[in-house]
Scaffold this active site. Sequence first.
Site, mmCIF file in Angstrom:
data_model
loop_
_atom_site.group_PDB
_atom_site.id
_atom_site.type_symbol
_atom_site.label_atom_id
_atom_site.label_comp_id
_atom_site.label_asym_id
_atom_site.label_seq_id
_atom_site.Cartn_x
_atom_site.Cartn_y
_atom_site.Cartn_z
ATOM 1 N N GLU A 313 34.091 49.742 41.104
ATOM 2 C CA GLU A 313 34.202 50.621 39.435
ATOM 3 C C GLU A 313 34.899 51.068 39.034
ATOM 4 O O GLU A 313 35.750 52.673 38.527
ATOM 5 C CB GLU A 313 33.847 52.210 40.621
ATOM 6 C CG GLU A 313 32.213 51.358 40.605
ATOM 7 C CD GLU A 313 31.231 50.911 40.063
ATOM 8 O OE1 GLU A 313 31.695 50.452 38.193
ATOM 9 O OE2 GLU A 313 30.107 50.076 40.892
HETATM 10 C C1 FAD Z 1 32.766 44.944 47.008
HETATM 11 C C2 FAD Z 1 33.550 44.959 45.887
HETATM 12 C C3 FAD Z 1 32.883 44.733 44.431
HETATM 13 C C4 FAD Z 1 32.783 44.802 44.081
HETATM 14 N N1 FAD Z 1 31.936 44.365 42.686
HETATM 15 C C5 FAD Z 1 31.985 44.514 41.354
HETATM 16 C C6 FAD Z 1 31.090 43.857 40.204
HETATM 17 O O1 FAD Z 1 30.093 43.681 40.981
HETATM 18 N N2 FAD Z 1 31.444 43.229 39.328
HETATM 19 C C7 FAD Z 1 32.755 43.197 38.372
HETATM 20 O O2 FAD Z 1 34.060 42.620 37.740
HETATM 21 N N3 FAD Z 1 33.928 43.463 39.752
HETATM 22 C C8 FAD Z 1 33.372 44.065 41.507
HETATM 23 N N4 FAD Z 1 34.740 44.147 42.138
HETATM 24 C C9 FAD Z 1 35.755 43.984 41.913
HETATM 25 C C10 FAD Z 1 36.867 45.292 41.646
HETATM 26 O O3 FAD Z 1 35.894 46.248 40.016
HETATM 27 C C11 FAD Z 1 38.000 44.869 40.808
HETATM 28 O O4 FAD Z 1 38.055 44.537 42.546
HETATM 29 C C12 FAD Z 1 38.861 45.925 40.988
HETATM 30 O O5 FAD Z 1 38.105 46.365 39.685
HETATM 31 C C13 FAD Z 1 40.362 46.009 41.228
HETATM 32 O O6 FAD Z 1 40.804 44.634 40.894
HETATM 33 P P1 FAD Z 1 41.741 43.585 41.197
HETATM 34 O O7 FAD Z 1 41.075 43.088 43.242
HETATM 35 O O8 FAD Z 1 41.818 42.147 40.603
HETATM 36 O O9 FAD Z 1 42.629 44.741 42.297
HETATM 37 P P2 FAD Z 1 44.026 44.785 40.991
HETATM 38 O O10 FAD Z 1 44.069 45.664 39.526
HETATM 39 O O11 FAD Z 1 44.941 43.007 41.425
HETATM 40 O O12 FAD Z 1 45.094 45.487 41.694
HETATM 41 C C14 FAD Z 1 45.944 45.854 42.648
HETATM 42 C C15 FAD Z 1 46.309 47.770 42.660
HETATM 43 O O13 FAD Z 1 47.105 47.597 41.528
HETATM 44 C C16 FAD Z 1 46.644 49.006 41.287
HETATM 45 N N5 FAD Z 1 46.438 48.893 39.608
HETATM 46 C C17 FAD Z 1 46.480 47.599 39.160
HETATM 47 N N6 FAD Z 1 47.259 47.788 37.808
HETATM 48 C C18 FAD Z 1 47.403 49.251 37.672
HETATM 49 C C19 FAD Z 1 48.111 50.434 36.472
HETATM 50 N N7 FAD Z 1 47.662 49.689 35.335
HETATM 51 N N8 FAD Z 1 48.383 51.507 37.462
HETATM 52 C C20 FAD Z 1 47.823 51.671 38.150
HETATM 53 N N9 FAD Z 1 47.744 51.342 39.411
HETATM 54 C C21 FAD Z 1 47.512 50.057 39.210
HETATM 55 C C22 FAD Z 1 45.328 48.993 41.402
HETATM 56 O O14 FAD Z 1 44.836 50.390 41.329
HETATM 57 C C23 FAD Z 1 45.711 48.425 42.633
HETATM 58 O O15 FAD Z 1 46.133 49.686 44.145
HETATM 59 C C24 FAD Z 1 33.796 44.103 43.367
HETATM 60 C C25 FAD Z 1 35.187 44.718 44.388
HETATM 61 C C26 FAD Z 1 34.801 44.644 45.871
HETATM 62 C C27 FAD Z 1 35.517 44.950 46.847
#
Ligand code: FAD
Length: 427
Positions: A313
């Site tokens: 989220e």
């Molecule tokens: C159990 C689980 C259920 C999920 N369910 C869904 C779902 O139903 N639908 C869906 O679409 N997704 C879902 N997700 C995905 C989730 O929304 C994403 O993992 C999340 O948005 C983060 O994206 P990412 O994993 O690519 O991390 P990244 O975007 O790569 O982030 C990695 C780190 O970098 C930081 N970061 C990235 N960009 C910035 C910035 N601009 N400024 C500061 N910090 C930053 C983040 O805060 C994080 O700490 C789920 C994830 C999990 C773990």
Amino acid sequence: MTRGTALLIATHGTEDQKKKYMEKILSGKWTGTMVLTEAGAGSDLGATRTKAERNQDGTYSIAGSKMLITGGDTDLTENIIHFVLARVKGSPAGIEGLSLFLVPKIRVNPDGSLGEPNDVKTISIEKKLGLKGSPTCHLNFGEEGSCIGELVSKENHGLPIFFTMMNESRLISARHGSAVASTAYLHALAYARERLQGTEIGAPRDSGQVPIIKHPDVRRMLLQMKAYTEGVRILILYASYCIDRERMSQSKEERQKWESRTSFLTPVAKAYGADMGFRVTETAMQVHGGYGYMKDYPVEQFLRDAKAHSIFEGTNGIQALTLTGRNLGQDSEGLFKGHLEDIDKFCKSNRKHQTLAGYVEILETAKMRCLTCRSFLSTCIRRISRSCPLRHPIPGAFWRRNCRLVAYVAGGYCPGPADSTGSRKWD
Ligand SMILES: Cc1cc2nc3c(=O)[nH]c(=O)nc-3n(C[C@H](O)[C@H](O)[C@H](O)COP(=O)(O)OP(=O)(O)OC[C@H]3O[C@@H](n4cnc5c(N)ncnc54)[C@H](O)[C@@H]3O)c2cc1C
């Protein structure tokens, strides 16, 4: 998630979509998902690559690969309605060019009966640390070129529409964090009353073992857990109260006021609820000692489950970034200052209160620190934006601390929101 998809259709769907999907979703016959994340597009949704191409009959052909989708596949229900974020061919790059599509796993005929499978393939179920009861899936849409989606609202309006669901989902995420924290605390409390170890401080050596709750360090942990759990709960209640007030507003001004409180508090409640939920479960494990680390007690599961709340989220880093925009950005006058005015009003009416006076003083000090922090961050931003040679450390490193501080102050104020005039009896 399923409730959120129903809300989305109710708010933005056509009459036909409401008729076709709402009843089945709300009755639990079908479930719903929120499909945003891709391998290269997590926090950065502007990088979304899933495509949508307009068909002559008004539907769209969807093609792309999505991952980490909660409830992405299940055989518990006969159909799943996916809400997929994709870019229509020819739309602008970035988040402005994203549209939202309703993509059933099994196609739905005009009379509501089920038709053919809709070319949505489950590639894998993700191997997660926790939340094992919910299938989080990697899905491919349109591998065979026959995945059909219906547009929700207008093209290129995908993200604002999603936020109808996201704000609610963020508070739900905070509620989960708070629920896990609460149950972890209660388990730790019960354990601390039963587990016998050591003698009480100051007691004779042969006085026998006492329950660990008698040891000051254990009491400290329990009290801290209780305080965080109740703090998170009150913050969520206040954010929810603001939503209720917004929905029940009789005038435009009133609606705007409560809407701005909701916008300001939602990222704070989400980030604080998730962070504290995890911290409380970690402390609960500590109270259990070595047994807590084992599967014999449920706290190890709570700890694994609680971590996800700070990631989905919108990660807590992104919540802090959102708050920064609302705290320091162009709209901050109405948002941050409005919230502070509420606190000021409450403090003013209760400064001499028999029971609350001491707490009001602490709240006022904390509020002043919040203002100092905001003004420090504003100065940093101004210096950086003017390319001043005397650069401060990058202020972005402080967003999350700022978010935590705002949460402490908001949580400290929350007992008074329903009655900022001070007429409520607190004694
Ligand atoms: C159990 C689980 C259920 C999920 N369910 C869904 C779902 O139903 N639908 C869906 O679409 N997704 C879902 N997700 C995905 C989730 O929304 C994403 O993992 C999340 O948005 C983060 O994206 P990412 O994993 O690519 O991390 P990244 O975007 O790569 O982030 C990695 C780190 O970098 C930081 N970061 C990235 N960009 C910035 C910035 N601009 N400024 C500061 N910090 C930053 C983040 O805060 C994080 O700490 C789920 C994830 C999990 C773990």
